[in-house]
Motif scaffolding. Structure first.
Motif, PDB file in Angstrom:
ATOM      1  N   SER A 178       0.849  -1.198   0.000  1.00 49.83           N
ATOM      2  CA  SER A 178       0.000   0.000   0.000  1.00 49.83           C
ATOM      3  C   SER A 178       0.880   1.241   0.000  1.00 49.83           C
ATOM      4  N   PHE A 179       0.439   2.251  -0.733  1.00 50.84           N
ATOM      5  CA  PHE A 179       1.110   3.553  -0.645  1.00 50.84           C
ATOM      6  C   PHE A 179       0.135   4.531  -0.020  1.00 50.84           C
ATOM      7  N   ARG A 180       0.398   4.930   1.165  1.00 49.81           N
ATOM      8  CA  ARG A 180      -0.482   5.870   1.874  1.00 49.81           C
ATOM      9  C   ARG A 180      -1.960   5.517   1.664  1.00 49.81           C
TER      10      ARG A 180
ATOM     11  N   PHE B   8      14.148  -0.605 -16.786  1.00 52.88           N
ATOM     12  CA  PHE B   8      13.218   0.352 -16.203  1.00 52.88           C
ATOM     13  C   PHE B   8      12.264   0.882 -17.264  1.00 52.88           C
ATOM     14  N   GLN B   9      11.085   1.262 -16.795  1.00 50.24           N
ATOM     15  CA  GLN B   9      10.085   1.784 -17.726  1.00 50.24           C
ATOM     16  C   GLN B   9      10.654   2.984 -18.488  1.00 50.24           C
ATOM     17  N   THR B  10      11.365   3.847 -17.768  1.00 47.28           N
ATOM     18  CA  THR B  10      12.125   4.907 -18.428  1.00 47.28           C
ATOM     19  C   THR B  10      13.588   4.467 -18.391  1.00 47.28           C
TER      20      THR B  10
ATOM     21  N   GLY C  50      -1.898  -5.456 -18.132  1.00 49.24           N
ATOM     22  CA  GLY C  50      -2.954  -4.819 -17.368  1.00 49.24           C
ATOM     23  C   GLY C  50      -3.005  -3.345 -17.693  1.00 49.24           C
ATOM     24  N   PRO C  51      -4.129  -2.702 -17.359  1.00 50.17           N
ATOM     25  CA  PRO C  51      -4.268  -1.282 -17.698  1.00 50.17           C
ATOM     26  C   PRO C  51      -3.260  -0.408 -16.931  1.00 50.17           C
ATOM     27  N   ASN C  52      -3.192   0.840 -17.328  1.00 55.36           N
ATOM     28  CA  ASN C  52      -2.315   1.781 -16.634  1.00 55.36           C
ATOM     29  C   ASN C  52      -2.668   1.823 -15.156  1.00 55.36           C
ATOM     30  N   GLY C  53      -1.639   1.830 -14.333  1.00 60.31           N
ATOM     31  CA  GLY C  53      -1.887   1.905 -12.892  1.00 60.31           C
ATOM     32  C   GLY C  53      -2.307   0.594 -12.278  1.00 60.31           C
ATOM     33  N   ALA C  54      -2.225  -0.480 -13.033  1.00 61.65           N
ATOM     34  CA  ALA C  54      -2.660  -1.777 -12.519  1.00 61.65           C
ATOM     35  C   ALA C  54      -1.709  -2.300 -11.443  1.00 61.65           C
ATOM     36  N   GLY C  55      -0.452  -1.851 -11.468  1.00 63.06           N
ATOM     37  CA  GLY C  55       0.509  -2.303 -10.466  1.00 63.06           C
ATOM     38  C   GLY C  55       1.635  -3.128 -11.051  1.00 63.06           C
ATOM     39  N   LYS C  56       1.801  -3.080 -12.354  1.00 65.77           N
ATOM     40  CA  LYS C  56       2.807  -3.918 -13.015  1.00 65.77           C
ATOM     41  C   LYS C  56       4.223  -3.501 -12.604  1.00 65.77           C
ATOM     42  N   THR C  57       4.508  -2.209 -12.716  1.00 67.79           N
ATOM     43  CA  THR C  57       5.826  -1.726 -12.324  1.00 67.79           C
ATOM     44  C   THR C  57       6.050  -1.943 -10.830  1.00 67.79           C
ATOM     45  N   THR C  58       4.994  -1.726 -10.054  1.00 67.43           N
ATOM     46  CA  THR C  58       5.097  -1.949  -8.612  1.00 67.43           C
ATOM     47  C   THR C  58       5.453  -3.407  -8.321  1.00 67.43           C
ATOM     48  N   LEU C  59       4.850  -4.313  -9.095  1.00 70.12           N
ATOM     49  CA  LEU C  59       5.167  -5.727  -8.907  1.00 70.12           C
ATOM     50  C   LEU C  59       6.661  -5.979  -9.156  1.00 70.12           C
TER      51      LEU C  59
ATOM     52  N   ASP D  84      10.458  -3.885 -18.377  1.00 68.61           N
ATOM     53  CA  ASP D  84       9.297  -3.011 -18.169  1.00 68.61           C
ATOM     54  C   ASP D  84       9.049  -2.188 -19.425  1.00 68.61           C
ATOM     55  N   GLU D  85       8.072  -2.610 -20.199  1.00 67.62           N
ATOM     56  CA  GLU D  85       7.694  -1.948 -21.451  1.00 67.62           C
ATOM     57  C   GLU D  85       8.887  -1.711 -22.368  1.00 67.62           C
ATOM     58  N   PRO D  86       9.574  -2.767 -22.758  1.00 65.72           N
ATOM     59  CA  PRO D  86      10.766  -2.597 -23.596  1.00 65.72           C
ATOM     60  C   PRO D  86      10.432  -2.103 -25.005  1.00 65.72           C
TER      61      PRO D  86
ATOM     62  N   ARG E  92      -3.997   0.880  -2.250  1.00 66.49           N
ATOM     63  CA  ARG E  92      -3.617  -0.524  -2.360  1.00 66.49           C
ATOM     64  C   ARG E  92      -3.089  -0.752  -3.779  1.00 66.49           C
ATOM     65  N   ALA E  93      -1.783  -0.685  -3.950  1.00 71.04           N
ATOM     66  CA  ALA E  93      -1.218  -0.800  -5.292  1.00 71.04           C
ATOM     67  C   ALA E  93      -1.150  -2.259  -5.736  1.00 71.04           C
ATOM     68  N   LEU E  94      -0.918  -3.150  -4.773  1.00 75.79           N
ATOM     69  CA  LEU E  94      -0.979  -4.585  -5.061  1.00 75.79           C
ATOM     70  C   LEU E  94      -1.712  -5.240  -3.903  1.00 75.79           C
TER      71      LEU E  94
ATOM     72  N   ILE F  10      12.980  -3.473  -4.274  1.00 72.32           N
ATOM     73  CA  ILE F  10      13.038  -2.024  -4.064  1.00 72.32           C
ATOM     74  C   ILE F  10      12.048  -1.617  -2.969  1.00 72.32           C
ATOM     75  N   TYR F  11      10.878  -2.256  -2.969  1.00 71.94           N
ATOM     76  CA  TYR F  11       9.863  -1.961  -1.958  1.00 71.94           C
ATOM     77  C   TYR F  11       9.804  -3.091  -0.959  1.00 71.94           C
ATOM     78  N   ARG F  12       9.547  -2.723   0.296  1.00 82.28           N
ATOM     79  CA  ARG F  12       9.157  -3.731   1.280  1.00 82.28           C
ATOM     80  C   ARG F  12       7.702  -4.072   0.999  1.00 82.28           C
TER      81      ARG F  12
ATOM     82  N   GLU G 195       4.121  -5.249 -20.885  1.00 80.25           N
ATOM     83  CA  GLU G 195       3.996  -4.648 -22.206  1.00 80.25           C
ATOM     84  C   GLU G 195       2.544  -4.292 -22.480  1.00 80.25           C
ATOM     85  N   HIS G 196       2.347  -3.142 -23.111  1.00 77.76           N
ATOM     86  CA  HIS G 196       0.983  -2.730 -23.471  1.00 77.76           C
ATOM     87  C   HIS G 196       0.603  -3.199 -24.869  1.00 77.76           C
ATOM     88  N   ASP G 197       1.628  -3.494 -25.684  1.00 74.34           N
ATOM     89  CA  ASP G 197       1.360  -3.920 -27.057  1.00 74.34           C
ATOM     90  C   ASP G 197       0.875  -5.375 -27.020  1.00 74.34           C
TER      91      ASP G 197
END
Ligand SMILES: Nc1ncnc2c1ncn2[C@@H]1O[C@H](COP(=O)(O)OP(=O)(O)OP(=O)(O)O)[C@@H](O)[C@H]1O
Ligand SMILES: [Mg+2]
Lengths: 362, 407, 267
Positions: C22-24, C93-95, C46-55, C185-187, C27-29, C62-64, C218-220
């Motif tokens: 969770s971020f503040r 990385f996504q970027t 999954g759609p934008n904001g689904a939590g893919k990068t967070t996963l 991440d979105e290569p 519930r990201a995942l 990187i995250y606890r 990937e979104h494609d």
């Protein structure tokens, strides 16, 4: 270049770039020339100039220790002047009160520097950034106060002095000043060689990653906290060593030499000289040593202190605005553009892929 | 190596070499230094002066102006034995490290036979001067400078601060044995020396305020003094603290007995800051004149001093007592040089140690420079009281040697 | 869980059990549980904001996070990020994130940090083993650099590279770490179809050669369907479905939440 052909054999070479032996890098030869000149100096200039040059060399070790911290491990310390002073006091007190030989006293300074680095480094590495700046600034501000507070131990305002030169000349053909300069120069060269080797190869790459960002670093397997702590300790050790040598050169440690301003001055010297450059550390140190007396010879009196500060501020401003890699970086860039002009004039064949060892002495 | 890196290396090497040449150009060649230049008979006698001209004690700079005026006047009169005295000066910003750096330059580069400086930080240079066998003279009264056993090359000009403290203590035990004393001074060894002097006469201040240079507001300490029933205040602290404190005490209508230490009792340090009113009735054991004090308006020696200050371009500092004291120090050096057998440190030191009823332009009438003891040359004081316009003598000149304060 | 979750190989390279973060309060995942089969390419869509990068950030440490993660059967959730990298988890990385001032070769070389062992003392002393390891690292880096076609620009500062080459450099860096799992991440973002096909083919080839498993965000969708052998679908932090591409394509929940009824998807 936007769409390179993926599976074709690249032009150029088919194997990894060699690890170029150090003696084939131009930086190495620049350093050799610099050292050769530096070794000739004591036979050309007066003892007093040698005393000042020795001070430059000692301060340069302190600035280089800060370069290691800020320029290479991406941490900041506003308390390096205090660590420098602690090294000085440790060494002088070891000689004065424990009557240890000079070289053992240097080792004592190194040990105390390591201890201080560890004690400050543990919380500091966790904090990072602004908080680390605050912590170190508090230490820098407290240090002279503590020296006065425990004056029975530290000699208070009078400090601790040496009864005889720390590096007496072993031969009649060299004066103490000449000998002392050569010893300090040797220590500086060793320190720089140590540092240059320390930030090479795998360690250097890990440091590059840390500077680029924590996430990038840990994702590539770098133990950021551990490495930062290691470098904080090494940096403190070198600062203490520089401080001890400085105290030996001066024959004296006093609280007045290590106010908060001194720590900030060291940081400015590091930025101005070029925090990724070892020659920059020497240039920065020369500024620290020569600027105050230069300023007071240009305009004597109260204004001279302000002139020195003004020059410092202006040079710092210039560095921040136009030459972010300091004087050494600006020089390097100048060298590159001269070289480009030369190359264009020669209009030779396109350059071959480079060897990828670091190409400049830093 | 390809030519790209090679040319960069060439440029870098060239740059290093150029920088080295520039640095060397700023240095002094080995042959031209120090003692070699000394030998010729008509070469100048070099004296180095490291003095705070900036920094926390930048306010004492006029002392150096006075010193320069005295040396310039001596040279104007033909120097010493036909030799010119060359005074080389440098700012130390009251930083001991810079003081030592300056001393090194004087000794190693300029070939100075003596080094003069202002204050307490000269302790930092004693060791070096001892190693180089070069005489050092400090203006200061700090007691550690009396340790000529350990540091035989170091002398001081002002009397030891603890002696005057003993005179104050002695006066108090005689005139006000029940006094409750409050002391205001710097947070350094000067205060320690002063308290030690008072203690030697059985006086222990009930209250001590030791503050850093530059402190102006002591109202908290003053009310603490009042609360503790202090009725006698001893002030040994420079501008602006002393003046500001006296003005504040006057403002709140508190009128204890006040003792000002001699070196901080002059118009520039105190009276011009507080105004004359608040200082009225204060005591001080004095040994030097204050060119700002109206009582010396017709004094011949002071007139000569003022002329010399003007001639050397320092008239703006002329009314400052510190300038007169620097002038006195210069005159004492010139006198010693005129009596020396050899124009080196040894000779000068011997001559310095053998003053004998020698008059000095800064000293009060009747006070003279005497044969050195404890590295000091002044032993006499004139108790004075400020009458609202001028310091006025009270009783006879007292000599600490005769009083058993100095054996 | 959806009906599509059948056919998963017995010994997964990565298993996620109840992963959540969770971020503040956001519930990201939430309770994400699935296995990544060993070898080949698994896609996370999954759609934008689904939590893919967070996963990815949870997996790489990187995250606890809540829940358990096992790499080849060994628990790694207590390992800090750098230890997970050393254990064989690499990522892009996504970027694209490169050391812009360093050369492309140097950028690839840093990837070898994960498996090289020389410490500061070894570097300092230049011991024989340090030198041997350095040589090996350089060879590996050069080989990966050549594989992604960046050898001709090996000496160019990474900051000067066009976008597509930055992606390639990142992939080469990740490959230089000799990973067991490569998370991309979105290569394909910002690459032409031909370019992204080439890049993914390269990754697939590397997987075949070394047994490395790729995890692809990937979104494609067409690219995913062509490339992935196994797909996990995330939506708003929850796992919607896992399965083979054909099953996912027809999963009504996935169609409703993400795929829609595009002609392209049907094709
Ligand atoms: N560090 C963070 N702090 C706060 N919220 C975050 C953080 N990282 C992600 N989130 C939130 O978590 C949710 C998931 O984000 P995430 O970046 O994982 O999505 P994604 O599936 O990668 O989306 P996209 O396809 O746009 O890249 C989003 O609501 C995002 O705002
Ligand atoms: Mg994302």
């Amino acid at each position: 270049m936007s769409a390179p052909v993926v599976h074709t054999e690249p032009t150029g070479r088919a194997t990894a770039p060699d690890i170029r032996p150090r003696y084939r890098t131009p930086g190495f030869w620049t350093a050799v020339v610099a050292v050769a000149i530096a070794v000739a100096v004591p036979f050309l200039v007066s003892d007093y100039d040698l005393f000042n040059l020795s001070r430059v060399a000692a301060v340069a070790i302190g600035v280089a220790s800060l370069n290691l911290l800020t320029g290479f491990s991406g941490q900041v310390s506003l308390g390096q002047g205090a660590t420098f002073g602690i090294g000085g006091y440790a060494a002088m007190m070891a000689i004065r009160y424990l009557e240890w030989p000079v070289w053992v006293a240097l080792l004592a300074a190194i040990a105390v520097g390591a201890l201080v680095g560890f004690v400050i480094g543990l919380p500091a590495v966790r904090m990072g950034g602004f908080n680390l700046g605050l912590l170190t600034i508090v230490i820098a501000a407290l240090f002279p106060v503590l020296l006065y507070r425990f004056s029975d131990f530290t000699g208070g305002q009078a400090g601790v002095t040496l009864a005889a030169p720390a590096f007496p000349s072993p031969t009649d053909s060299l004066t103490d000043a000449q000998w002392s300069y050569l010893v300090v120069l040797t220590l500086l060269v060793l320190t720089i060689a140590f540092l240059d080797q320390l930030v090479a190869r795998r360690t250097g790459r890990a440091l590059s990653l840390i500077r680029a960002g924590r996430i990038l670093a840990v994702s590539n397997g770098v133990d950021v906290e551990r490495l930062k702590l290691q470098f904080f300790v090494i940096s403190s050790v070198l600062a203490a060593l520089g401080g001890a040598i400085f105290a030996f050169v001066l024959g004296l440690v006093v609280p007045e030499s290590y106010p908060l301003v001194f720590s900030i001055t060291l940081l400015v010297a590091s930025v101005v000289g070029g925090s990724r450059s070892w020659i920059g550390a020497i240039l920065g140190a020369a500024m620290v040593v020569y600027l105050p007396s230069l300023a007071s010879s240009v305009i004597p009196g109260e204004a001279s202190a302000y002139l020195a500060q003004l020059v410092f501020a202006v040079v710092l401003g210039l560095c921040v605005i136009v030459a972010s890699s300091g004087i050494a970086g600006a020089g390097r860039r100048l060298a590159s553009s001269i070289e480009r002009v030369l190359r264009e004039r020669r209009a030779t064949a396109p350059p071959t892929p480079p060897s990828t060892t670091r190409e400049e002495i830093r | 190596m390809n030519h790209q890196t090679r040319s960069r290396g060439t440029v870098a090497t060239f740059a290093v070499a150029t920088a080295a040449v520039l640095v060397l150009a700023g240095c002094t060649p080995r042959a031209a230094t120090g003692s070699d230049a000394q030998s010729a008979d008509d070469s100048p006698i070099v004296i180095g002066a490291s003095w705070p001209q900036s920094g926390p004690l930048g306010s004492v700079a006029p002392g150096l102006a006075g010193l320069e005026a005295a040396i310039a006047a001596a040279n104007e009169d033909g120097g010493v034995d036909g030799r010119e005295i060359e005074l080389v000066t440098a700012d130390d910003a009251y930083d001991p490290a810079r003081l030592v750096e300056n001393e090194r330059k004087f000794v190693e580069q300029d070939g100075a036979i003596a080094v003069v400086n202002f204050g307490g930080i000269s302790i930092a240079g004693r060791e070096y001067l001892g190693q180089k066998q070069v005489m050092g003279v400090s203006m200061a009264g700090n007691s550690p400078l009396s340790d000529i056993e350990a540091f035989p090359m170091q002398r001081a000009f002002w009397p030891d601060v603890s002696w005057e403290a003993q005179l104050q203590g002695k006066w108090l035990t005689e005139h006000a044995p029940d006094a409750v004393v409050g002391y205001i001074g710097f947070n350094n060894d000067l205060t320690e020396s002063h308290l030690a002097g008072l203690a030697a006469q059985g006086v222990t201040p009930a209250q001590v305020a030791a503050v850093p240079p530059g402190t102006a507001d002591l109202s908290a300490q003053v009310s603490q003094f009042q609360a503790a029933g202090v009725d006698t205040v001893i002030i040994n602290i420079g501008a602006p603290t002393g003046g500001a404190t006296l003005a504040y005490m006057d403002q709140i209508g508190w009128k204890p007995t006040v003792f000002l230490s001699s070196t901080v009792s002059d118009f520039h340090t105190v009276i011009n800051i507080s105004g004359p009113g608040p200082v009225e009735g204060a005591y001080s054991f004095e040994f030097f004149k204050d060119p700002s004090d109206p009582r010396y308006a017709d004094d011949d020696v002071i007139a000569q001093y003022l002329d010399d200050m003007e001639a050397s371009g320092h008239e703006k500092d002329a009314t400052n007592a510190l300038a007169l004291e620097g002038y006195g120090l210069g005159a004492a050096l010139v006198d010693a040089l005129s009596r020396t057998d050899s124009f080196d440190s040894e000779g000068l030191l011997a001559a310095w140690d053998s003053f004998d009823g020698t008059e000095n332009p800064m000293l009060r009438d009747g006070i003279t420079l005497e044969e050195s003891s404890h590295g000091r040359v002044i032993f006499q004081y004139q108790l004075s009281r400020f009458d609202g316009a001028s310091w006025v003598d009270e009783g006879e000149i007292e000599d600490v040697r005769e009083l058993g304060i100095v054996e | 869980m959806s009906a599509a979750s059948s056919g998963s190989p017995a010994a997964p390279i990565l298993s996620l059990r109840g992963v959540g973060i969770s971020f503040r309060g956001v519930r990201a995942l939430d309770d994400v549980t699935f296995d990544v089969p060993r070898g080949g390419v698994t896609a996370v869509i999954g759609p934008n904001g689904a939590g893919k990068t967070t996963l990815f950030n949870c997996i790489s440490g990187i995250y606890r996070h809540e829940g358990d993660i096992a790499l080849a059967g060994a628990d790694i959730q207590h390992l800090r990020a750098h230890r997970r990298a050393a254990a064989g988890i690499a990522r892009t990385f996504q970027t694209p994130t490169l050391l812009d001032a360093e050369s492309v070769f140097e950028n690839v070389l840093v990837g070898t940090h994960a498996w090289t062992r020389t410490g500061p003392a070894g570097v300092l002393l230049g011991t024989r083993s340090a030198r041997r390891e350095e040589r090996e690292a350089r060879e590996v880096a050069w080989e990966r650099l050549t594989a992604v076609g960046l050898a001709p620009v090996a000496h160019v500062p990474a900051g000067a590279l066009p976008h597509a080459d930055r992606r390639r450099a990142e992939v080469a860096r990740a490959l230089a770490s000799r990973p067991r799992i490569l998370m991309l991440d979105e290569p394909a973002a910002g690459l032409s179809a031909a370019e992204s096909d080439e890049l993914l083919e390269l990754v697939a080839e590397q997987g075949r050669a070394t047994g490395m498993t790729s995890v692809l965000v990937e979104h494609d969708v067409a690219l995913v369907m062509r490339t992935a052998g196994w797909i996990a679908v995330l939506d708003a932090g929850r796992l919607l479905a896992t399965g083979a591409p054909d099953a996912i394509r027809q999963d009504p929940a996935v169609v409703a939440a993400y795929l829609g009824t595009d002609a392209e998807v049907a094709a």
